[in-house]
Design a protein around this motif. Sequence first.
Motif, PDB file in Angstrom:
ATOM      1  N   GLN A 239      33.277  38.649  38.096  1.00  0.00           N
ATOM      2  CA  GLN A 239      33.806  38.007  39.309  1.00  0.00           C
ATOM      3  C   GLN A 239      35.259  38.405  39.542  1.00  0.00           C
ATOM      4  N   GLN A 240      36.061  38.404  38.478  1.00  0.00           N
ATOM      5  CA  GLN A 240      37.453  38.832  38.603  1.00  0.00           C
ATOM      6  C   GLN A 240      37.526  40.274  39.089  1.00  0.00           C
TER       7      GLN A 240
ATOM      8  N   LYS B 155      36.824  40.559  42.805  1.00  0.00           N
ATOM      9  CA  LYS B 155      37.984  40.132  43.594  1.00  0.00           C
ATOM     10  C   LYS B 155      39.066  41.206  43.586  1.00  0.00           C
ATOM     11  N   LEU B 156      39.311  41.779  42.414  1.00  0.00           N
ATOM     12  CA  LEU B 156      40.323  42.829  42.307  1.00  0.00           C
ATOM     13  C   LEU B 156      39.927  44.055  43.124  1.00  0.00           C
ATOM     14  N   SER B 157      38.653  44.372  43.117  1.00  0.00           N
ATOM     15  CA  SER B 157      38.157  45.497  43.908  1.00  0.00           C
ATOM     16  C   SER B 157      38.414  45.253  45.402  1.00  0.00           C
TER      17      SER B 157
ATOM     18  N   MET C 168      47.486  31.471  48.137  1.00  0.00           N
ATOM     19  CA  MET C 168      47.215  32.853  47.795  1.00  0.00           C
ATOM     20  C   MET C 168      46.731  32.910  46.342  1.00  0.00           C
ATOM     21  N   THR C 169      45.718  33.720  46.095  1.00  0.00           N
ATOM     22  CA  THR C 169      45.185  33.799  44.745  1.00  0.00           C
ATOM     23  C   THR C 169      46.019  34.712  43.878  1.00  0.00           C
ATOM     24  N   LYS C 170      45.805  34.574  42.585  1.00  0.00           N
ATOM     25  CA  LYS C 170      46.494  35.426  41.616  1.00  0.00           C
ATOM     26  C   LYS C 170      46.261  36.904  41.909  1.00  0.00           C
TER      27      LYS C 170
END
Length: 85
Positions: free
Chosen positions: A38-39, A42-44, A1-3
Amino acid sequence: MTKEAELDFEGAMERLEEIVRELEHGDVPLEKAIDLFQQGMKLSQVCGSKLEQVERKIEMITAEDGELRKKPFGARLEGDNDEPF
């Protein structure tokens, strides 16, 4: 699982807002800007996914003629008026 996926919705939104502020400031080096972008993407996605999960959970369960029926969140029930709960 990613951060990012481990964050709760509020934490992901807070981090996303930080990223937006940092990118809007305008003095971020290109490589860091790309990484932040990019972060942010991913957060979106994490936020969108969590909202979809919540939407599914917020199906109202109503008793109608002794039978339980699921209604999507926001759907009007028969006989409902505009009075809040």
